[in-house]
Design an enzyme around this catalytic site. Sequence first.
Site, PDB file in Angstrom:
ATOM      1  N   GLY A 158      29.104  30.377  50.033  1.00  9.69           N
ATOM      2  CA  GLY A 158      30.490  30.047  49.666  1.00  9.69           C
ATOM      3  C   GLY A 158      31.257  29.546  50.881  1.00  9.69           C
ATOM      4  O   GLY A 158      32.441  29.808  51.067  1.00  9.69           O
ATOM      5  N   GLN A 176      38.227  28.842  50.716  1.00  8.45           N
ATOM      6  CA  GLN A 176      39.361  29.054  51.641  1.00  8.45           C
ATOM      7  C   GLN A 176      38.955  29.964  52.797  1.00  8.45           C
ATOM      8  O   GLN A 176      39.288  29.687  53.952  1.00  8.45           O
ATOM      9  CB  GLN A 176      40.533  29.697  50.875  1.00  8.45           C
ATOM     10  CG  GLN A 176      41.796  29.858  51.718  1.00  8.45           C
ATOM     11  CD  GLN A 176      42.868  30.704  51.068  1.00  8.45           C
ATOM     12  OE1 GLN A 176      42.623  31.434  50.103  1.00  8.45           O
ATOM     13  NE2 GLN A 176      44.070  30.635  51.608  1.00  8.45           N
ATOM     14  N   TYR A 206      38.886  39.020  37.324  1.00  6.75           N
ATOM     15  CA  TYR A 206      38.592  38.978  38.766  1.00  6.75           C
ATOM     16  C   TYR A 206      38.632  40.385  39.363  1.00  6.75           C
ATOM     17  O   TYR A 206      37.703  40.809  40.048  1.00  6.75           O
ATOM     18  CB  TYR A 206      39.625  38.077  39.436  1.00  6.75           C
ATOM     19  CG  TYR A 206      39.571  38.001  40.931  1.00  6.75           C
ATOM     20  CD1 TYR A 206      40.588  38.568  41.712  1.00  6.75           C
ATOM     21  CD2 TYR A 206      38.537  37.348  41.587  1.00  6.75           C
ATOM     22  CE1 TYR A 206      40.564  38.476  43.091  1.00  6.75           C
ATOM     23  CE2 TYR A 206      38.505  37.254  42.978  1.00  6.75           C
ATOM     24  CZ  TYR A 206      39.532  37.815  43.719  1.00  6.75           C
ATOM     25  OH  TYR A 206      39.497  37.726  45.085  1.00  6.75           O
TER      26      TYR A 206
HETATM   27  C1  VAH Z   1      43.838  35.604  44.286  1.00  5.07           C
HETATM   28  N1  VAH Z   1      43.900  34.954  46.627  1.00  5.07           N
HETATM   29  O1  VAH Z   1      45.024  35.281  44.260  1.00  5.07           O
HETATM   30  C2  VAH Z   1      43.222  35.823  45.673  1.00  5.07           C
HETATM   31  C3  VAH Z   1      43.390  37.252  46.131  1.00  5.07           C
HETATM   32  C4  VAH Z   1      44.925  39.216  46.302  1.00  5.07           C
HETATM   33  C5  VAH Z   1      44.704  37.875  45.725  1.00  5.07           C
HETATM   34  O2  VAH Z   1      42.313  38.020  45.740  1.00  5.07           O
HETATM   35  O3  VAH Z   1      43.140  35.733  43.305  1.00  5.07           O
END
Ligand code: VAH
Length: 313
Positions: A6, A10, A137
């Site tokens: 990966g 970012q 997520y």
């Molecule tokens: C997101 N940048 O926004 C990531 C992160 C805490 C947020 O895991 O999904």
Amino acid sequence: MILVIGANGQLGTVLTQALRGSYGADKVVASDIMKRESNTGLFEVIDATNFKRIEEVVKQYKVTEIYHLAAILSANAESNRIRSWEINTKTLLNVLEVSRLNKVEKVFYPSSIAVFGKNAPRIKTPNNVSLNPETVYGISKVDGENWGQYYYNKYDLDVRSIRYPGVISYQSLPGGGTTDYAVDIYHKAVLNEKYSCYLTKDTTLPMIFIDDVIRATLQLMEASKEQINIRTSYNVSGLSFSPEEVAKEIRKRISNFEIEYIPDFRQEIAANWPVSIDDSCAYNDWGWQSEYNLSDITKVMLSKLRNQYKTLI
Ligand code: VAH
């Protein structure tokens, strides 16, 4: 030899450079699902859902350490939940299995403050608290933390992890996170464009500047095994701020900067995340301390992005 999976994301973009700077360009092989023109040095195309491909590269380069950064972030994962679940969980399991079978010594796994849900105190959220995330997520990150701990306990695989806040960086655009506004706002500011924010002005979230991210990651991975007392994931904090606060900080340097607030589905995600993080475990175990405040971050972001856009114009 270190493998970064990966490497075009970012975090991966910057972490690959930092690892090469610390250990030598010939000691770090970068990988991602496709090669970009910007990819220099050792690079391999790896689709991390493909166990055999990961194992092939690990054997070819005699990899001893893997940084597994491939994931679909919070906002994008909500619009494609099954595929995102597969990518976020299957890829990590592939990395852990390949590591176990091929004597990889250390694995880094990025978790996120997205693992916290309504059961967790939102102010100074502690490291060890009940995790009930409300996003695909966040659920996949809790799953990953537990798999990392499982492989440590069962196979003594040295898996280490950090729960990153929203990452602010200038080296690449973020991809599909809920905290992306904290990067996009600086781009709009240097382009003298009005920023339309998808969160409400008072939505305070934990954030961290990319330099702090890199330092925390290397500090954790270079700590002795005995210092690591948490095998799910460490809370790490940089600072916390709201869209209104960062807009105010920008206006100190760009007085006519304008912002409007048009909340969308990401507001609901952010509303269940912590406001601030207690990272005392990382401080006590391996000496973590953040170094960047909002003024420092704003100064660096505006300066770096002005230079980037100047070279583009
Ligand atoms: C997101 N940048 O926004 C990531 C992160 C805490 C947020 O895991 O999904």
